[in-house]
Design a protein around this motif. Structure first.
Motif, PDB file in Angstrom:
ATOM      1  N   PRO A 244      35.093  30.598  29.825  1.00 11.84           N
ATOM      2  CA  PRO A 244      36.442  30.194  29.937  1.00 11.84           C
ATOM      3  C   PRO A 244      37.085  29.987  31.205  1.00 11.84           C
ATOM      4  O   PRO A 244      36.160  30.135  31.976  1.00 11.84           O
ATOM      5  N   VAL A 245      38.036  29.284  31.357  1.00 11.02           N
ATOM      6  CA  VAL A 245      38.682  28.847  32.850  1.00 11.02           C
ATOM      7  C   VAL A 245      39.930  29.653  32.973  1.00 11.02           C
ATOM      8  O   VAL A 245      40.657  29.680  31.954  1.00 11.02           O
ATOM      9  N   ALA A 246      40.047  30.201  34.165  1.00 12.97           N
ATOM     10  CA  ALA A 246      41.312  30.920  34.584  1.00 12.97           C
ATOM     11  C   ALA A 246      42.383  29.867  34.824  1.00 12.97           C
ATOM     12  O   ALA A 246      42.209  29.072  35.872  1.00 12.97           O
ATOM     13  N   GLY A 247      43.447  29.453  34.040  1.00 11.24           N
ATOM     14  CA  GLY A 247      44.107  28.356  34.219  1.00 11.24           C
ATOM     15  C   GLY A 247      43.438  26.981  33.882  1.00 11.24           C
ATOM     16  O   GLY A 247      42.792  26.806  33.106  1.00 11.24           O
ATOM     17  N   THR A 248      43.928  25.920  34.749  1.00 11.51           N
ATOM     18  CA  THR A 248      43.634  24.734  34.617  1.00 11.51           C
ATOM     19  C   THR A 248      42.128  24.376  35.011  1.00 11.51           C
ATOM     20  O   THR A 248      41.964  24.524  36.319  1.00 11.51           O
ATOM     21  N   PRO A 249      41.206  23.947  34.169  1.00 14.30           N
ATOM     22  CA  PRO A 249      39.838  23.636  34.842  1.00 14.30           C
ATOM     23  C   PRO A 249      39.740  22.340  35.677  1.00 14.30           C
ATOM     24  O   PRO A 249      40.605  21.336  35.336  1.00 14.30           O
ATOM     25  N   LEU A 250      38.736  22.360  36.485  1.00 12.76           N
ATOM     26  CA  LEU A 250      38.894  20.975  37.468  1.00 12.76           C
ATOM     27  C   LEU A 250      38.074  20.003  36.582  1.00 12.76           C
ATOM     28  O   LEU A 250      36.967  20.555  35.756  1.00 12.76           O
ATOM     29  N   PRO A 251      38.150  18.515  36.827  1.00  9.69           N
ATOM     30  CA  PRO A 251      37.475  17.625  35.853  1.00  9.69           C
ATOM     31  C   PRO A 251      35.919  17.875  35.995  1.00  9.69           C
ATOM     32  O   PRO A 251      35.283  17.634  35.034  1.00  9.69           O
ATOM     33  N   GLU A 252      35.090  18.164  37.157  1.00 10.00           N
ATOM     34  CA  GLU A 252      33.868  18.488  37.369  1.00 10.00           C
ATOM     35  C   GLU A 252      33.578  19.418  36.408  1.00 10.00           C
ATOM     36  O   GLU A 252      32.230  19.418  35.844  1.00 10.00           O
ATOM     37  N   PHE A 253      34.024  20.546  36.388  1.00 12.77           N
ATOM     38  CA  PHE A 253      33.602  21.613  35.455  1.00 12.77           C
ATOM     39  C   PHE A 253      33.741  21.232  34.012  1.00 12.77           C
ATOM     40  O   PHE A 253      32.841  21.622  33.244  1.00 12.77           O
ATOM     41  N   ILE A 254      35.000  20.464  33.744  1.00 16.90           N
ATOM     42  CA  ILE A 254      35.009  19.804  32.407  1.00 16.90           C
ATOM     43  C   ILE A 254      33.644  19.382  31.955  1.00 16.90           C
ATOM     44  O   ILE A 254      33.050  19.232  30.925  1.00 16.90           O
ATOM     45  N   GLU A 255      33.006  18.532  32.635  1.00 21.06           N
ATOM     46  CA  GLU A 255      31.913  17.587  32.510  1.00 21.06           C
ATOM     47  C   GLU A 255      30.613  18.447  32.449  1.00 21.06           C
ATOM     48  O   GLU A 255      29.878  18.285  31.452  1.00 21.06           O
ATOM     49  N   ILE A 256      30.550  19.529  33.318  1.00 21.38           N
ATOM     50  CA  ILE A 256      29.260  20.192  33.122  1.00 21.38           C
ATOM     51  C   ILE A 256      29.297  21.115  31.926  1.00 21.38           C
ATOM     52  O   ILE A 256      28.482  21.411  31.223  1.00 21.38           O
ATOM     53  N   ASN A 360      27.558  32.944  14.841  1.00 23.77           N
ATOM     54  CA  ASN A 360      28.738  33.016  15.534  1.00 23.77           C
ATOM     55  C   ASN A 360      29.323  31.633  15.431  1.00 23.77           C
ATOM     56  O   ASN A 360      29.210  30.634  15.368  1.00 23.77           O
ATOM     57  N   SER A 361      30.916  31.886  14.790  1.00 22.27           N
ATOM     58  CA  SER A 361      31.525  30.572  14.803  1.00 22.27           C
ATOM     59  C   SER A 361      32.952  30.635  15.815  1.00 22.27           C
ATOM     60  O   SER A 361      33.356  29.483  15.707  1.00 22.27           O
ATOM     61  N   ALA A 362      32.937  31.481  16.763  1.00 23.84           N
ATOM     62  CA  ALA A 362      33.966  31.357  17.710  1.00 23.84           C
ATOM     63  C   ALA A 362      33.499  29.828  18.549  1.00 23.84           C
ATOM     64  O   ALA A 362      32.359  29.473  18.655  1.00 23.84           O
ATOM     65  N   THR A 363      34.898  29.245  18.662  1.00 23.46           N
ATOM     66  CA  THR A 363      34.719  27.786  19.300  1.00 23.46           C
ATOM     67  C   THR A 363      33.789  27.795  20.709  1.00 23.46           C
ATOM     68  O   THR A 363      33.814  28.761  21.413  1.00 23.46           O
ATOM     69  N   ARG A 364      32.878  26.818  20.691  1.00 22.33           N
ATOM     70  CA  ARG A 364      32.244  26.648  21.740  1.00 22.33           C
ATOM     71  C   ARG A 364      32.845  25.660  22.622  1.00 22.33           C
ATOM     72  O   ARG A 364      32.287  25.081  23.717  1.00 22.33           O
ATOM     73  N   ASP A 365      34.085  25.028  22.410  1.00 22.90           N
ATOM     74  CA  ASP A 365      34.753  24.194  23.436  1.00 22.90           C
ATOM     75  C   ASP A 365      35.552  24.982  24.441  1.00 22.90           C
ATOM     76  O   ASP A 365      35.400  26.249  24.599  1.00 22.90           O
ATOM     77  N   LEU A 366      35.753  24.339  25.550  1.00 25.63           N
ATOM     78  CA  LEU A 366      36.267  24.844  26.600  1.00 25.63           C
ATOM     79  C   LEU A 366      37.593  25.678  26.318  1.00 25.63           C
ATOM     80  O   LEU A 366      38.526  24.985  25.888  1.00 25.63           O
ATOM     81  N   VAL A 367      37.841  27.023  26.888  1.00 21.35           N
ATOM     82  CA  VAL A 367      39.079  27.656  26.508  1.00 21.35           C
ATOM     83  C   VAL A 367      39.632  27.826  28.025  1.00 21.35           C
ATOM     84  O   VAL A 367      39.027  28.510  28.953  1.00 21.35           O
ATOM     85  N   SER A 368      40.872  27.591  28.153  1.00 19.47           N
ATOM     86  CA  SER A 368      41.664  27.894  29.287  1.00 19.47           C
ATOM     87  C   SER A 368      42.494  29.179  29.195  1.00 19.47           C
ATOM     88  O   SER A 368      43.256  29.275  27.782  1.00 19.47           O
ATOM     89  N   MET A 369      42.584  30.111  29.843  1.00 20.57           N
ATOM     90  CA  MET A 369      43.427  31.400  29.803  1.00 20.57           C
ATOM     91  C   MET A 369      44.130  31.527  30.915  1.00 20.57           C
ATOM     92  O   MET A 369      43.984  31.052  31.917  1.00 20.57           O
ATOM     93  N   ASN A 370      45.165  32.425  30.761  1.00 21.08           N
ATOM     94  CA  ASN A 370      46.011  32.798  31.745  1.00 21.08           C
ATOM     95  C   ASN A 370      45.236  33.727  32.613  1.00 21.08           C
ATOM     96  O   ASN A 370      44.521  34.795  32.144  1.00 21.08           O
TER      97      ASN A 370
END
Length: 370
Positions: A244-256, A360-370
């Protein structure tokens, strides 16, 4: 796994079949997961000698310290239990049993303490040939039975619930990696696990090290956080990883992250009965290499899982082992950028006659957290 010791006759019969195929007269299993697999009880692995000794026929022998007899008393109808007092040499007891079996070829599990093995070899004499018994037990344990699959599926569902609870109620921004470990620990025990075997938390640049454990580093907004944890329930392991990402992910990280997710999917699509383990590794590796990050995926795709966290089959390029229904392994591709971040996505996979089934069925999509 029940606390009451019980023999598993079908497992012992399968192991004896492997012994005969390999001309092994006797197998000595010390207090390891192999013993747990065969008698349903994990005995203490200490300076006190414990061993299950199997000939090709007849009742098993169980050599245990006298004070541990209550732990295995339930086996007395199906095994010959031989106890030794504190003043007795247990290696002599084991040696006498091997002579009783007229064993000329003895296999020993790969995790027996070296001191025990050396003393046993000296005691029985040079006329007895010793070999590593790990390949024998690994072949038998490689295909999980229905009970094991049910246990692992249950553990996988519990891990899904842990991830969902963490994403909903957990914290990343402004807390330390060590504090994230404690959040996961509480959730593991709340969901019925007996142990937390590890919890690796790598935030920001720490995530670029695939085996970073955790530290007091404070997680910053925008940091990806590689979280890989494992626990046991009833003796069986479950192990997953998400980033997961703390807050808003950077575009480069979304890509990888998306490249890694696609690599994970490619491995599952390639996995079929009869396909080599190395070819599944290659399917994920090709996706990452095509995107230009081939050198940044520097570990194997996966490992088997069951009574050990890492066991056969290993999903690595050189392994030509053909996948079969009943095999369980991890699918965990990753990309690691020095000085910046890392990403890894891990599920535990059951091979079925129809292909890969994730436990495991927990999402493999990118998750943003506070």
């Amino acid at each position: 796994m029940s606390s009451v010791a019980r023999l598993y006759p079908s497992r012992i019969a399968a192991l004896r079949s492997k012994m005969k195929e390999n001309d092994v007269d006797a197998l000595v299993v010390s207090a390891t997961s192999d013993m747990l697999y065969l008698i349903g009880r994990k005995l203490p692995n200490t300076e006190r000698f414990n061993a299950l000794i199997l000939g090709q026929t007849g009742n098993p022998y169980l050599v245990v310290p006298e004070l541990q007899y209550p732990l295995v008393a339930s086996l007395a109808e199906n095994a010959e239990i031989i106890t030794w007092a504190e003043t007795t040499d247990p290696i002599r007891v084991a040696s006498d049993l091997l002579h009783r079996l007229d064993a000329r070829s003895v296999a020993v599990d790969g995790l027996m303490r070296g001191a025990f093995l050396l003393r046993l070899q000296e005691r029985v004499g040079r006329q007895v040939r010793f070999s590593d018994g790990t390949p024998l037990t690994a072949q038998v344990r490689l295909l999980k039975d229905a009970d094991e699959i049910a246990r692992l599926a249950d553990a996988g569902g519990r891990f899904d619930a842990i991830w969902e609870a963490f994403w909903k109620n957990g914290r990343l921004v402004g807390v330390s990696e060590r504090e994230v470990v404690e959040q996961i620990r509480k959730l593991l025990f709340a969901h019925g696990f007996d142990t937390m075997e590890w919890c690796d938390v790598g935030s920001g640049p720490n995530g670029a090290s695939p085996l970073h454990h955790h530290s007091d580093r404070i997680i910053q907004p925008g940091d990806p956080v590689v979280i890989d944890f494992a626990g046991t329930i009833g003796g069986y392991f479950m192990d997953t990883c998400r980033t997961p990402v703390a807050g808003t992910p950077l575009p480069e990280f979304i890509e990888i992250h998306e490249i890694t997710r696609k690599a994970h999917e490619a491995a599952n699509e390639r996995a079929r009965p009869g396909v080599a383990a190395g070819d599944v590794d290659q399917a994920a590796r090709d996706v990452i290499a095509k995107a230009g990050y081939g050198e940044r995926f520097m570990h194997r795709l996966g490992h088997g899982l069951g009574l050990d966290a890492h066991e056969e089959p290993y999903i690595i390029a050189a392994n030509r082992l053909r996948l079969q229904p009943g095999m369980v392994y991890s699918n965990e591709p990753g990309i690691y950028i020095d000085g910046k971040w890392g990403v890894r996505i891990e599920d535990i996979i059951l091979m079925t006659s129809d292909g890969a089934r994730s436990l495991n069925s927990a999402t493999r999509d990118l998750v943003s957290m506070n």
